[in-house]
Design a protein around this motif. Structure first.
Motif, short mmCIF file in Angstrom:
data_model
loop_
_atom_site.label_atom_id
_atom_site.label_comp_id
_atom_site.label_asym_id
_atom_site.label_seq_id
_atom_site.Cartn_x
_atom_site.Cartn_y
_atom_site.Cartn_z
N GLN A 115 13.89 -3.43 -21.26
CA GLN A 115 13.46 -3.85 -22.60
C GLN A 115 14.27 -3.17 -23.70
OE1 GLN A 115 9.24 -3.35 -23.04
NE2 GLN A 115 8.76 -5.16 -21.81
N HIS A 116 14.55 -1.88 -23.54
CA HIS A 116 15.29 -1.15 -24.58
C HIS A 116 16.42 -0.34 -23.95
CE1 HIS A 116 12.19 -2.30 -27.42
NE2 HIS A 116 11.26 -1.84 -26.58
N PRO A 117 17.47 -1.02 -23.48
CA PRO A 117 18.57 -0.29 -22.84
C PRO A 117 19.35 0.54 -23.85
CG PRO A 117 19.16 -2.60 -23.12
CD PRO A 117 17.73 -2.47 -23.54
N SER A 118 19.80 1.71 -23.41
CA SER A 118 20.61 2.60 -24.24
C SER A 118 22.08 2.24 -24.08
CB SER A 118 20.37 4.05 -23.84
OG SER A 118 21.34 4.90 -24.40
N ILE A 119 22.79 2.09 -25.20
CA ILE A 119 24.20 1.73 -25.15
C ILE A 119 25.01 2.81 -24.45
CG2 ILE A 119 26.26 1.22 -26.52
CD1 ILE A 119 24.48 -0.01 -28.63
N LEU A 120 24.77 4.06 -24.79
CA LEU A 120 25.54 5.16 -24.18
C LEU A 120 25.27 5.26 -22.68
CD1 LEU A 120 25.24 7.96 -26.90
CD2 LEU A 120 27.21 6.50 -26.39
N PHE A 121 24.01 5.07 -22.31
CA PHE A 121 23.67 5.13 -20.89
C PHE A 121 24.32 3.99 -20.12
CE2 PHE A 121 20.45 4.52 -17.39
CZ PHE A 121 20.86 5.64 -16.67
N ALA A 156 27.91 -7.61 -15.88
CA ALA A 156 26.60 -7.56 -16.55
C ALA A 156 26.54 -6.38 -17.52
CB ALA A 156 25.49 -7.46 -15.51
N LEU A 157 27.02 -5.23 -17.09
CA LEU A 157 27.04 -4.05 -17.96
C LEU A 157 27.92 -4.28 -19.19
CD1 LEU A 157 27.34 -1.34 -15.18
CD2 LEU A 157 25.41 -1.57 -16.76
N LEU A 158 29.10 -4.85 -18.94
CA LEU A 158 30.05 -5.08 -20.03
C LEU A 158 29.48 -6.07 -21.04
CD1 LEU A 158 32.87 -4.60 -21.17
CD2 LEU A 158 33.71 -6.43 -19.69
N GLY A 159 28.90 -7.18 -20.55
CA GLY A 159 28.32 -8.17 -21.46
C GLY A 159 27.17 -7.62 -22.27
N THR A 160 26.31 -6.84 -21.63
CA THR A 160 25.17 -6.26 -22.34
C THR A 160 25.63 -5.26 -23.40
OG1 THR A 160 23.85 -6.53 -20.34
CG2 THR A 160 22.98 -5.07 -22.04
N ILE A 161 26.60 -4.41 -23.05
CA ILE A 161 27.10 -3.41 -24.00
C ILE A 161 27.70 -4.08 -25.23
CG2 ILE A 161 28.86 -1.63 -24.33
CD1 ILE A 161 28.41 -0.90 -21.35
N LEU A 162 28.55 -5.09 -25.00
CA LEU A 162 29.18 -5.77 -26.13
C LEU A 162 28.14 -6.48 -26.99
CD1 LEU A 162 32.38 -7.22 -24.41
CD2 LEU A 162 32.24 -5.32 -26.02
N ALA A 163 27.11 -7.04 -26.36
CA ALA A 163 26.06 -7.72 -27.12
C ALA A 163 25.26 -6.72 -27.95
CB ALA A 163 25.14 -8.48 -26.17
N LEU A 164 24.94 -5.56 -27.36
CA LEU A 164 24.18 -4.55 -28.10
C LEU A 164 24.97 -3.98 -29.26
CD1 LEU A 164 22.54 -2.63 -25.10
CD2 LEU A 164 21.37 -4.09 -26.76
N VAL A 165 26.27 -3.75 -29.04
CA VAL A 165 27.12 -3.25 -30.13
C VAL A 165 27.21 -4.29 -31.24
CG1 VAL A 165 29.47 -2.58 -30.74
CG2 VAL A 165 28.43 -1.70 -28.65
N SER A 166 27.39 -5.54 -30.87
CA SER A 166 27.47 -6.61 -31.87
C SER A 166 26.16 -6.77 -32.62
CB SER A 166 27.86 -7.93 -31.20
OG SER A 166 29.10 -7.83 -30.54
N ALA A 167 25.05 -6.55 -31.89
CA ALA A 167 23.73 -6.71 -32.52
C ALA A 167 23.50 -5.66 -33.60
CB ALA A 167 22.64 -6.63 -31.46
N LEU A 168 24.18 -4.51 -33.54
CA LEU A 168 24.04 -3.51 -34.59
C LEU A 168 24.60 -4.02 -35.92
CD1 LEU A 168 25.11 -0.28 -32.62
CD2 LEU A 168 22.79 -1.06 -33.17
N MET A 169 25.65 -4.87 -35.83
CA MET A 169 26.25 -5.44 -37.03
C MET A 169 25.69 -6.82 -37.36
SD MET A 169 30.22 -4.30 -36.36
CE MET A 169 30.19 -4.90 -34.66
N PHE A 170 25.33 -7.55 -36.30
CA PHE A 170 24.79 -8.91 -36.49
C PHE A 170 23.47 -9.01 -35.73
CE2 PHE A 170 29.45 -9.08 -36.34
CZ PHE A 170 29.74 -9.60 -37.60
N PRO A 171 22.37 -8.66 -36.37
CA PRO A 171 21.06 -8.65 -35.69
C PRO A 171 20.67 -10.00 -35.07
CG PRO A 171 20.94 -7.52 -37.80
CD PRO A 171 22.28 -8.18 -37.76
N SER A 172 21.28 -11.07 -35.52
CA SER A 172 20.92 -12.39 -34.99
C SER A 172 21.31 -12.55 -33.52
CB SER A 172 21.60 -13.49 -35.81
OG SER A 172 23.01 -13.35 -35.77
#
Length: 569
Positions: free
Chosen positions: A312-318, A351-367
């Motif tokens: 539910q709340h994955p950590s980007i650094l982890f 899967a890890l790469l896609g999730t990380i990039l999505a989470l990083v992008s979500a910091l700038m684009f919450p949508s």
């Protein structure tokens, strides 16, 4: 009653030795080819189901797929890779030195150059070594043993039935499709993988046997394990068109990382070829153990890494730490010779790469936040498609594994730039063919030879011939009465010679000449005929069934040339 049974048995044996072989020698769709593929696929699927059952049984003791395993870094199970290294080495030492080659790259080599004939003696090593590798948490996939065991099962049966070599290749490809479908419950992806990665060509007479085998593999798996879609729990929402520019950027990043992964893996593979087997295995076990002590989510086939991406709340650094650990563990395992496939680890990395990039992008684009699951799946598709040079197989596989067709358009939009960046920008090639080059195994076949390999000798051979003994004093008379039939002479040494009349220019008389000709088994293809006759671009070969004394036909250079020019091969 007994005489009737004997008569029917003789008729059936005659059908197997003549009509069936004649049909299978042609590069055409036939009911017989499809039925044989279905029969062999059933056997291959049973082997893969047995492999999955044994793997599940091993997991009841180690419980390495349990969630609590990743919560305890000093758990005894992180030491399993070291034990696995010793077990794999022990199986290798027990096996023959001649049959240590295994895996997808080796299967491709055998399909390309040996009609898919894989020694049966290589199967036990692949079965148990891959079982130990997967059970002891090495970062390898299940498709490697599935492909090898499926190919061995089908090709050994094909040789047991003494099928023509051109149909042995079809049976081998069908066994591979059955193995992939049985291990992943993804029949359509199995079909496309065989055409896109193994055969690298599309022929209609291959299609029906392969797709029937994939269906058989999937149904066999479903009867035992149920209709399971492994990644169905990953939620994927339909992404709006406004986010497609971000997908294109994602594709560029993914292509760069995939190119780096391929290059690193191949460098380690090349280095490892120079080291003794036990050294390579122990080093792989030690690296995997160290990674597991710090990040147990990074070891194993990839399921544990994927499970972390859907928290539910994955950590980007982890997640970044797990990604680095997963890449290291995978390169160490595959590059240093741990038997297993690459697709499972690529799914975890993607899967890890896609999730990380999505989470990083979500910091700038919450949508983007509601669509993180889709980015996870797209990452899996992209890593498999780029690293294995199989974008279509990767796309179809994820559609089947997630049971979600909404990923099609965005996945295609990401895979295209990723593939172009990796293959044109970084000169990345299919990892399997680069592995073959490192191992010194060939895979390239000239187009004319490839075409000739698809047609059996029984399709072209001339059955009109006469055999005479060498002590026959009326050879000339026999030849004159042959009426266009080939005349073969068996000399006192048991060799076969071709009898011919030649016109003498000076006196316009005919003389009797003879020259030795070579024989080929009726299971051979026209490629073997071409290899013999192309040196002098003339001559003949005789075709025999089972023993050289049982000659069943003759093929000459002119008829072979006519077949080549017809465009049928």
């Amino acid at each position: 009653m007994h005489q009737t049974l004997v008569k029917k048995r003789a008729q059936f044996q005659k059908y197997l030795n003549t009509e069936l072989k004649d049909t299978l020698s042609q590069s055409k769709v036939s009911v017989q080819l499809c039925l044989l593929a279905l029969l062999f696929a059933l056997f291959a699927s049973s082997v893969i189901v047995l492999f999955k059952l044994l793997l599940a049984w091993c997991d009841t003791f180690t419980k390495t797929q349990a969630l609590n395993f990743t919560d305890i870094i000093d758990d005894w199970r992180v030491l399993l890779p070291l034990l696995g290294a010793f077990l794999i080495w022990g199986v290798a030492k027990l096996g023959s030195q001649r049959y240590k080659r295994m895996g997808i790259a080796y299967v491709i080599h055998r399909v390309k150059l040996h009609y898919g004939k894989i020694p049966l003696q290589s199967a036990p090593g692949q079965f148990f070594q891959a079982l130990f590798a997967l059970a002891t948490n090495f970062s390898v996939g299940r498709e490697g043993p599935a492909i090898h065991l499926g190919a061995v099962s089908a090709s050994v049966l094909a040789e047991k039935f003494k099928l023509p070599d051109n149909s042995v290749r079809v049976m081998c490809a069908s066994g591979i499709a059955a193995g992939i479908a049985a291990i992943f419950n993804a029949p359509l992806a199995a079909v496309i993988f065989v055409f896109e990665v193994v055969l690298r060509e599309y022929k209609i007479h291959y299609f029906f046997p392969i797709i029937l085998s994939a269906i058989c593999g999937a149904l066999t798996s479903q009867m035992v394990f149920g209709d399971v879609h492994e990644f169905e729990q990953i939620g994927a929402e339909v992404i709006p068109l406004s986010q497609y520019p971000l997908l294109a950027i994602f594709g560029v990043v993914l292509g760069c990382i995939a190119a780096f992964f391929n290059t690193s893996l191949l460098k380690i593979t090349a280095m490892g070829q120079k080291w003794p087997l036990i050294n390579r295995l122990l080093l792989a076990g030690a690296i995997t153990t160290l990674v597991g002590l710090v990040l147990p989510q990074a070891i194993g086939s990839g399921e544990l890494a994927i499970a972390e991406t859907i928290n539910q709340h994955p950590s980007i650094l982890f997640l970044c730490a797990i990604l680095v650990g997963k890449v290291i563990a995978t390169i160490a395992a595959i590059g240093l010779g741990i038997p297993g496939g690459l697709i499972g680890p690529l799914y975890g990395i993607g899967a890890l790469l896609g999730t990380i990039l999505a989470l990083v992008s979500a910091l700038m684009f919450p949508s983007i936040a509601p669509y993180i699951g889709l980015y996870t799946i797209i990452g899996m598709t992209g890593m498999m498609g780029v690293c294995l040079s199989a974008p279509l197989a990767a796309l179809v596989a994820l559609i089947e594994l997630t049971n979600n067709a909404s990923i099609i358009l965005p996945s295609m939009f990401v895979v295209i730039p990723a593939f172009l960046i990796a293959h044109q920008g970084f000169q990345t090639k299919s990892i399997f063919f680069k592995q073959l080059e490192i191992m010194g195994l060939g895979y390239k076949v000239a187009p004319v030879n490839l075409g000739l390999q698809k047609v059996g000798v029984r399709h072209l051979m001339d059955k009109r011939f006469v055999i005479v003994n060498d002590n026959d004093e009326l050879l000339l008379e026999v030849l004159k009465r042959a009426e266009g039939r080939s005349v073969l002479v068996r000399n006192t040494a048991g060799d076969v010679e071709m009898l011919q009349l030649e016109l003498q220019v000076r006196d316009e008389d005919t003389t009797l000449t003879r020259h030795p000709i070579k024989g080929l088994a009726d299971t051979s293809t026209l490629n073997e005929v071409y290899a013999i006759l192309a040196k002098e671009r003339r001559g003949e070969v005789y075709i025999y069934q089972e023993t050289s004394n049982n000659i069943v036909g003759v093929i000459n250079w002119m008829s072979l040339q006519k077949e080549i020019r017809s465009g049928q091969v």
